[in-house]
Design a protein around this motif. Structure first.
Motif, PDB file in Angstrom:
ATOM      1  N   MET A   1      25.201 -64.378  15.954  1.00  0.00           N
ATOM      2  CA  MET A   1      26.480 -64.095  16.596  1.00  0.00           C
ATOM      3  C   MET A   1      26.959 -62.702  16.156  1.00  0.00           C
ATOM      4  O   MET A   1      27.211 -62.472  14.978  1.00  0.00           O
ATOM      5  N   LEU A   2      27.061 -61.799  17.066  1.00  0.00           N
ATOM      6  CA  LEU A   2      27.474 -60.436  16.752  1.00  0.00           C
ATOM      7  C   LEU A   2      28.986 -60.334  16.653  1.00  0.00           C
ATOM      8  O   LEU A   2      29.715 -60.972  17.421  1.00  0.00           O
ATOM      9  N   PHE A   3      29.466 -59.508  15.728  1.00  0.00           N
ATOM     10  CA  PHE A   3      30.899 -59.296  15.597  1.00  0.00           C
ATOM     11  C   PHE A   3      31.522 -58.728  16.867  1.00  0.00           C
ATOM     12  O   PHE A   3      32.685 -58.987  17.164  1.00  0.00           O
ATOM     13  N   ASN A   4      30.759 -57.913  17.590  1.00  0.00           N
ATOM     14  CA  ASN A   4      31.279 -57.261  18.788  1.00  0.00           C
ATOM     15  C   ASN A   4      30.871 -58.010  20.056  1.00  0.00           C
ATOM     16  O   ASN A   4      30.648 -57.403  21.101  1.00  0.00           O
ATOM     17  N   SER A   5      30.786 -59.335  19.965  1.00  0.00           N
ATOM     18  CA  SER A   5      30.389 -60.150  21.108  1.00  0.00           C
ATOM     19  C   SER A   5      31.524 -61.068  21.536  1.00  0.00           C
ATOM     20  O   SER A   5      32.455 -61.353  20.773  1.00  0.00           O
ATOM     21  N   ILE A  34      34.557 -73.730   5.967  1.00  0.00           N
ATOM     22  CA  ILE A  34      33.864 -72.441   5.853  1.00  0.00           C
ATOM     23  C   ILE A  34      32.354 -72.640   5.895  1.00  0.00           C
ATOM     24  O   ILE A  34      31.632 -71.888   6.555  1.00  0.00           O
ATOM     25  N   VAL A  35      31.860 -73.664   5.200  1.00  0.00           N
ATOM     26  CA  VAL A  35      30.420 -73.942   5.206  1.00  0.00           C
ATOM     27  C   VAL A  35      29.944 -74.277   6.619  1.00  0.00           C
ATOM     28  O   VAL A  35      28.940 -73.728   7.101  1.00  0.00           O
ATOM     29  N   VAL A  36      30.650 -75.168   7.297  1.00  0.00           N
ATOM     30  CA  VAL A  36      30.263 -75.580   8.652  1.00  0.00           C
ATOM     31  C   VAL A  36      30.313 -74.379   9.599  1.00  0.00           C
ATOM     32  O   VAL A  36      29.381 -74.152  10.388  1.00  0.00           O
ATOM     33  N   ALA A  37      31.408 -73.610   9.526  1.00  0.00           N
ATOM     34  CA  ALA A  37      31.546 -72.436  10.390  1.00  0.00           C
ATOM     35  C   ALA A  37      30.459 -71.408  10.097  1.00  0.00           C
ATOM     36  O   ALA A  37      29.895 -70.786  11.015  1.00  0.00           O
ATOM     37  N   SER A  38      30.135 -71.235   8.820  1.00  0.00           N
ATOM     38  CA  SER A  38      29.117 -70.256   8.425  1.00  0.00           C
ATOM     39  C   SER A  38      27.728 -70.672   8.910  1.00  0.00           C
ATOM     40  O   SER A  38      26.954 -69.835   9.375  1.00  0.00           O
ATOM     41  N   TYR A  39      27.419 -71.949   8.819  1.00  0.00           N
ATOM     42  CA  TYR A  39      26.122 -72.429   9.292  1.00  0.00           C
ATOM     43  C   TYR A  39      26.033 -72.339  10.816  1.00  0.00           C
ATOM     44  O   TYR A  39      24.965 -72.039  11.368  1.00  0.00           O
ATOM     45  N   LEU A  40      27.160 -72.582  11.496  1.00  0.00           N
ATOM     46  CA  LEU A  40      27.179 -72.399  12.948  1.00  0.00           C
ATOM     47  C   LEU A  40      26.978 -70.935  13.303  1.00  0.00           C
ATOM     48  O   LEU A  40      26.201 -70.595  14.203  1.00  0.00           O
ATOM     49  N   PHE A  41      27.666 -70.057  12.581  1.00  0.00           N
ATOM     50  CA  PHE A  41      27.565 -68.613  12.786  1.00  0.00           C
ATOM     51  C   PHE A  41      26.128 -68.143  12.579  1.00  0.00           C
ATOM     52  O   PHE A  41      25.576 -67.388  13.392  1.00  0.00           O
ATOM     53  N   TYR A  42      25.498 -68.601  11.485  1.00  0.00           N
ATOM     54  CA  TYR A  42      24.130 -68.174  11.179  1.00  0.00           C
ATOM     55  C   TYR A  42      23.114 -68.821  12.121  1.00  0.00           C
ATOM     56  O   TYR A  42      22.157 -68.177  12.564  1.00  0.00           O
ATOM     57  N   GLY A  43      23.323 -70.097  12.432  1.00  0.00           N
ATOM     58  CA  GLY A  43      22.393 -70.799  13.316  1.00  0.00           C
ATOM     59  C   GLY A  43      22.446 -70.329  14.746  1.00  0.00           C
ATOM     60  O   GLY A  43      21.575 -70.691  15.555  1.00  0.00           O
ATOM     61  N   SER A 161      27.009 -68.802   1.848  1.00  0.00           N
ATOM     62  CA  SER A 161      26.904 -68.680   3.305  1.00  0.00           C
ATOM     63  C   SER A 161      28.140 -68.085   3.973  1.00  0.00           C
ATOM     64  O   SER A 161      28.231 -68.096   5.199  1.00  0.00           O
ATOM     65  N   PHE A 162      29.081 -67.572   3.212  1.00  0.00           N
ATOM     66  CA  PHE A 162      30.360 -67.085   3.754  1.00  0.00           C
ATOM     67  C   PHE A 162      30.122 -66.164   4.947  1.00  0.00           C
ATOM     68  O   PHE A 162      29.579 -65.073   4.812  1.00  0.00           O
ATOM     69  N   PHE A 163      30.499 -66.613   6.139  1.00  0.00           N
ATOM     70  CA  PHE A 163      30.027 -65.989   7.372  1.00  0.00           C
ATOM     71  C   PHE A 163      30.431 -64.523   7.574  1.00  0.00           C
ATOM     72  O   PHE A 163      29.648 -63.765   8.183  1.00  0.00           O
ATOM     73  N   PRO A 164      31.605 -64.039   7.115  1.00  0.00           N
ATOM     74  CA  PRO A 164      31.908 -62.625   7.384  1.00  0.00           C
ATOM     75  C   PRO A 164      30.873 -61.665   6.804  1.00  0.00           C
ATOM     76  O   PRO A 164      30.560 -60.633   7.411  1.00  0.00           O
ATOM     77  N   GLN A 165      30.335 -62.000   5.612  1.00  0.00           N
ATOM     78  CA  GLN A 165      29.411 -61.047   4.981  1.00  0.00           C
ATOM     79  C   GLN A 165      28.016 -61.616   4.796  1.00  0.00           C
ATOM     80  O   GLN A 165      27.213 -61.052   4.062  1.00  0.00           O
ATOM     81  N   LEU A 166      27.697 -62.700   5.505  1.00  0.00           N
ATOM     82  CA  LEU A 166      26.434 -63.398   5.289  1.00  0.00           C
ATOM     83  C   LEU A 166      25.219 -62.570   5.654  1.00  0.00           C
ATOM     84  O   LEU A 166      24.245 -62.504   4.895  1.00  0.00           O
ATOM     85  N   VAL A 167      25.228 -61.924   6.803  1.00  0.00           N
ATOM     86  CA  VAL A 167      23.985 -61.333   7.316  1.00  0.00           C
ATOM     87  C   VAL A 167      23.832 -59.836   7.037  1.00  0.00           C
ATOM     88  O   VAL A 167      22.742 -59.292   7.212  1.00  0.00           O
ATOM     89  N   ALA A 168      24.887 -59.150   6.624  1.00  0.00           N
ATOM     90  CA  ALA A 168      24.739 -57.725   6.328  1.00  0.00           C
ATOM     91  C   ALA A 168      25.718 -57.250   5.269  1.00  0.00           C
ATOM     92  O   ALA A 168      26.088 -56.080   5.257  1.00  0.00           O
ATOM     93  N   GLY A 169      26.135 -58.136   4.396  1.00  0.00           N
ATOM     94  CA  GLY A 169      26.936 -57.739   3.255  1.00  0.00           C
ATOM     95  C   GLY A 169      28.408 -57.520   3.563  1.00  0.00           C
ATOM     96  O   GLY A 169      28.855 -57.807   4.668  1.00  0.00           O
ATOM     97  N   PRO A 170      29.137 -57.017   2.565  1.00  0.00           N
ATOM     98  CA  PRO A 170      28.691 -56.579   1.253  1.00  0.00           C
ATOM     99  C   PRO A 170      28.017 -57.702   0.441  1.00  0.00           C
ATOM    100  O   PRO A 170      28.351 -58.863   0.607  1.00  0.00           O
ATOM    101  N   ILE A 171      27.085 -57.306  -0.429  1.00  0.00           N
ATOM    102  CA  ILE A 171      26.407 -58.260  -1.299  1.00  0.00           C
ATOM    103  C   ILE A 171      27.354 -58.581  -2.447  1.00  0.00           C
ATOM    104  O   ILE A 171      27.536 -57.774  -3.351  1.00  0.00           O
ATOM    105  N   GLU A 172      27.980 -59.741  -2.370  1.00  0.00           N
ATOM    106  CA  GLU A 172      29.009 -60.093  -3.340  1.00  0.00           C
ATOM    107  C   GLU A 172      28.408 -60.662  -4.627  1.00  0.00           C
ATOM    108  O   GLU A 172      27.394 -61.354  -4.606  1.00  0.00           O
ATOM    109  N   ARG A 173      29.070 -60.356  -5.733  1.00  0.00           N
ATOM    110  CA  ARG A 173      28.704 -60.948  -7.009  1.00  0.00           C
ATOM    111  C   ARG A 173      29.365 -62.314  -7.126  1.00  0.00           C
ATOM    112  O   ARG A 173      30.512 -62.505  -6.715  1.00  0.00           O
ATOM    113  N   ALA A 174      28.674 -63.234  -7.744  1.00  0.00           N
ATOM    114  CA  ALA A 174      29.244 -64.563  -7.958  1.00  0.00           C
ATOM    115  C   ALA A 174      30.490 -64.485  -8.833  1.00  0.00           C
ATOM    116  O   ALA A 174      31.445 -65.239  -8.638  1.00  0.00           O
TER     117      ALA A 174
END
Length: 487
Positions: A1-5, A34-43, A161-174
């Motif tokens: 799912m693209l941000f600009n879609s 957030i988990v459900v939305a993130s998995y939907l976003f990634y899937g 899996s936090f969807f805003p930064q899941l596929v291209a960062g930022p790479i967050e520290r735990a």
């Protein structure tokens, strides 16, 4: 799912409504959403790869729990290496298997031995390099006892899996993001407005700058054999603005979207093209990756504390691995090595931390000396991007050789790339200068629009926002996928 879609334009308000108006009474329910939305976003790209991110989540959560009760140094180290091998094993297989196989076959062919082996038709999971490094940060910090391992699996799954930064960062520290899932979040209007402002600027950078520059850069690089040196140089410039607008635009949208849900993500870009040397550029470009390599690889290797040999070795290791992280192609490795060569003289002369502040801070214009430094740094960066964009090493050198030829001094043939003297083409060039002007005026803030128009009247602010939105619709080019999705 693209941000600009359109898909994301529908997805985001629905998740926002459920988050603040349905699940807001219970923190655990918010995290589960957030988990459900993130998995939907990634899937949305390919549901098959959901198993990878779930498996990585389970492995690192379990290892974290085992590290909590394990005190023996040897067993703790074994657990750490299990996490490293599993995570990097998946990354290596999906991203680098064919690269190593092809180069292995090629190496034996040079020695006159033929090996029969076929490459695999492997689909690279979107964002695997990003969430792999994010989960590794958790295991490493727990191992080093910098972070208490979580007992909350849902919170940990949301962190991974936090969807805003899941596929291209930022790479967050735990240590930074995970604790935010433990705390009750209340809606902050000012933070949400700030997030929307950053999303708008990110969309402008992606849709108006990056996508339009991509049309011209692709035309030039894909038909480089027909282009003069001057046209190829312009193509390199277009790609330079494309990759910055694309990646920093994504980061702005990710950070802004996170603010809508009450989260703070780390800054990923700090106006890198205004840098006065390469060391400053790398402190400002893809900050989350640069600092990840610094903290988890460079410093453990000894950093710059040893002798000259150690400094040289560690610098090349970091930059070569950074290049290889971007893709399974020798062009990325050369790109990394080239940046190491740029960086090394500054390090060896102890000048790598000369420019820690903001260029021309508190001033409208930089000094002549700063202009020259920025121009030199920018030129070196543009040259390195040629390798990053080229299809292979031969392609990169053919472009460079043509740029270095007499054809560099000819008038660019802009008609070949659709940049003939038409009003719409001229406006696209003007928009790049407009973009640079806004970035320069806002360079002292976290992002260009953070405070630039806040001191103006409401009429002025909304007029400016309306202008940006209008430009978005009028100059939306051919939709281009985010460059860093392939990494």
């Amino acid at each position: 799912m693209l941000f600009n879609s359109l898909d994301f334009a529908i997805f985001l308000p629905i998740v926002f409504f459920l988050y603040w108006f349905v699940t807001n009474k219970r923190l655990r329910l918010q995290n589960l959403l957030i988990v459900v939305a993130s998995y939907l976003f990634y899937g949305w790209w390919d549901w098959r790869f959901l198993s990878l991110i779930l498996f990585s989540t389970i492995i690192d959560y379990s290892i974290g729990r085992m590290l909590l009760v394990e005190d023996k140094a040897i067993k703790r180290k074994v657990l750490l290496w299990v996490s490293i091998i599993v995570n990097l094993g998946f990354l290596g297989f999906f991203k680098y298997y064919n690269f190593f196989l092809d180069n292995f076959i090629m190496a034996f062919s040079f020695m006159g031995k033929k090996i029969n082996a076929s490459s695999l038709d492997i689909i690279l999971p979107v964002g695997i390099s990003f969430y792999t490094f994010q989960t590794l940060s958790y295991t490493i910090d727990v191992y080093k006892r910098k972070l208490e391992p979580t007992k909350d699996f849902i919170a940990f799954a949301a962190f991974v899996s936090f969807f805003p930064q899941l596929v291209a960062g930022p790479i967050e520290r735990a240590t930074h993001l995970l604790p935010q899932f433990y705390k009750k979040r209340t809606f902050d209007y000012s933070k949400a407005v700030d997030g929307m402002r950053q999303i708008l600027w990110g969309l402008f950078k992606k849709v108006v700058i990056a996508d339009n520059c991509a049309e011209f850069a692709n035309q030039i690089f894909n038909n480089s054999h027909e282009m003069s040196g001057s046209t190829l140089a312009i193509g390199a410039l277009f790609f330079t603005f494309q990759i910055y607008g694309d990646f920093s635009g994504y980061s702005d949208i990710a950070i802004g979207t996170s603010r809508l849900f009450g989260f703070d993500l780390m800054r990923n870009f700090a106006f890198p093209y205004f840098s006065r040397d390469i060391a400053e550029f790398w402190r400002r470009w893809h900050i989350s990756l640069s600092t990840w390599f610094r903290d988890y690889l460079y410093i453990p290797l000894g950093g710059s504390r040893g002798g000259t040999w150690m400094k040289v070795r560690n610098t090349f290791i970091i930059f070569l691995i950074s290049g290889f992280w971007h893709g399974a192609n020798w062009t990325f490795i050369v790109w990394g090595g080239l940046n190491a060569l740029y960086f090394l003289p500054l390090l060896l002369t102890n000048n790598n931390r000369n420019n820690l502040g903001i260029v021309a801070q508190g001033k409208l214009f930089p000094s002549y000396k700063e202009i020259i430094k920025i121009a030199i740094t920018f030129t070196l960066t543009v040259f390195a991007w040629i390798f990053f964009r080229a299809e292979n090493i031969n392609h990169a050198f053919s472009i460079i050789s043509e740029i270095a030829s007499q054809s560099f001094f000819t008038i660019p043939n802009l008609q070949l790339v659709g940049l003939e003297a038409k009003a719409i083409a001229v406006m696209k060039i003007v928009l790049i200068f407009f973009f640079l002007f806004i970035e320069w005026m806002g360079r002292e803030d976290e992002y260009a629009l953070e405070n630039l128009v806040l001191k103006r009247s409401r009429f002025y602010r909304w007029g400016f926002y309306f202008l940006l939105i209008s430009i978005l619709f009028v100059f939306s080019g051919t939709e281009q996928q985010f460059i860093y999705f392939q990494f």
